[in-house]
Enzyme design. Structure first.
Site, mmCIF file in Angstrom:
data_model
loop_
_atom_site.group_PDB
_atom_site.id
_atom_site.type_symbol
_atom_site.label_atom_id
_atom_site.label_comp_id
_atom_site.label_asym_id
_atom_site.label_seq_id
_atom_site.Cartn_x
_atom_site.Cartn_y
_atom_site.Cartn_z
ATOM 1 N N VAL A 295 49.208 37.262 60.887
ATOM 2 C CA VAL A 295 49.091 38.619 61.445
ATOM 3 C C VAL A 295 49.107 38.650 62.969
ATOM 4 C CG1 VAL A 295 47.900 39.606 59.455
ATOM 5 C CG2 VAL A 295 46.554 38.590 61.317
ATOM 6 N N TYR B 8 32.634 36.043 66.350
ATOM 7 C CA TYR B 8 32.988 36.944 65.247
ATOM 8 C C TYR B 8 32.506 38.368 65.550
ATOM 9 C CZ TYR B 8 33.204 38.621 60.365
ATOM 10 O OH TYR B 8 33.476 39.320 59.219
ATOM 11 N N THR C 3 32.637 35.838 49.007
ATOM 12 C CA THR C 3 34.037 35.410 49.175
ATOM 13 C C THR C 3 34.038 34.119 49.983
ATOM 14 O OG1 THR C 3 34.351 36.510 51.300
ATOM 15 C CG2 THR C 3 34.842 37.813 49.326
ATOM 16 N N LYS D 285 34.720 41.787 66.173
ATOM 17 C CA LYS D 285 34.584 42.976 65.325
ATOM 18 C C LYS D 285 34.092 44.189 66.134
ATOM 19 C CE LYS D 285 36.080 41.359 61.414
ATOM 20 N NZ LYS D 285 37.358 41.847 60.863
#
Lengths: 233, 101
Positions: free
Chosen positions: A52, A143, A178, A147
């Site tokens: 991406v 992270y 996950t 975000k």
């Protein structure tokens, strides 16, 4: 009425796969992408192999989507990576990788997706944040920074894209079972969950429920919003 | 090539006309038809964005070349390349030439 065209990033597994199957069940034409091939398929699902953050590959994919499907109704920027470590132990290469995938990847797909959507003067974009942002979660500096940037991007793009008939919103999930959290110690997950008003792990259907709300035609007056799961704010 | 680009711009302006966003005299779109900036420019900033996106997509469809017509260099020029159909076409040809090399 023709089937909605929905593009979801990171569909090889996890929440991305769940959302792809969720919208396939609802009759959408779903387009997905990931760096490696998924082990699942569906007659109304088209997969692209790409990173991406690769601008050229992304532009080629959106061009192909325009040629084959004539436009785009929904874009769900699910692809993301996490880096969980104390900032003193986090290499810059890791920080760059997290920012590139989560921020630049999201920006690139929002830009190219909106180009397709604006021709029909309607569209829905959903980005992904995390409850780690409002919780200022230690051990996730890169992270969380990435975000937080996605949240800012969401608010600005909501304003830029509003005259084009496109809404931009963000979902902030709690930890979900996950691969993204598989490497995180169980105690850390327990501590995080304990800070939620509703102290449990999230489920993919919790995310799908918020996504359904954002892409609903009736949600045309809702943009620039960030909805956190689990009662975090 | 320039004729191709000019007709692409004209077609895009006609489509924008049909959607009621702008009111160009569609039969008389020519090289000196003003677009953006100055006293005569008809497009607002959002209209310019839509025009550029459509022209970029048209170039991609017809010439199979991906270009960015509104990069930082174009936006920082003293005389905007988006002031009329001619200047936009010249700018597009220049960008296409750079993308092809």
């Amino acid at each position: 009425m023709s089937a909605p065209i929905t593009l979801i990033t990171g569909t090889r597994k996890g929440i991305g796969q769940y959302l792809a199957e969720h919208y396939l069940q609802q009759g959408h034409q779903v387009i997905g992408c990931s760096r490696t091939a998924p082990e699942w398929q569906h007659e109304n699902y088209t997969h692209f192999l790409l990173d991406v953050t690769n601008e050229t590959a992304a532009q080629q994919m959106f061009s192909e989507v325009r040629r084959r499907f004539g436009g785009l109704d929904n874009l769900i920027n699910n692809a993301g990576i996490a880096a969980m470590n104390h900032s003193l132990l986090t290499p810059i290469a890791t920080v760059k990788q997290v920012l590139e995938t989560n921020v630049i990847g999201t920006f690139l797909f929002c830009r190219e997706g909106a180009k397709l959507m604006q021709a029909r003067r309607k569209g829905r974009i959903i980005n992904f944040s995390t409850v780690a942002v409002p919780l200022n979660l230690e051990g996730e500096s890169a992270y969380v920074a990435s975000k937080a940037a996605v949240e800012g991007l969401t608010r600005v793009l909501a304003r830029e894209f509003a005259p084009l008939g496109i809404t931009v919103n963000t979902i902030g999930p709690v930890p979900i079972e996950t691969d993204l959290i598989r490497g995180v110690p169980a105690k850390k997950i327990e501590q995080l969950v304990a800070r939620q008003a509703l102290p449990r792990l999230g489920k993919p259907e919790d995310v799908a429920h918020v996504a359904d709300f954002f892409i609903s035609p009736e949600s045309n007056f809702i943009t620039g919003q960030i909805i956190y799961l689990g009662g975090v704010n | 090539m320039k004729d191709q680009i000019i007709s692409l711009i004209a077609e895009t302006l006609q489509e924008m006309n049909q959607s009621g966003e702008f009111t160009y005299e569609t039969d008389t779109i020519q090289g000196d038809t003003p677009l953006y900036g100055g006293i005569e420019g008809t497009l607002d900033s959002l209209g310019l964005v839509k025009l550029i996106v459509a022209v970029e997509q048209g170039i991609q469809d017809r010439l199979n070349i991906t270009v960015a017509l509104a990069d930082q260099k174009a936006l920082s020029q003293t005389r905007t390349p988006f002031r009329n159909v001619n200047t936009l076409a010249d700018h597009a040809i220049n960008v296409i030439g750079m993308a092809a090399t």
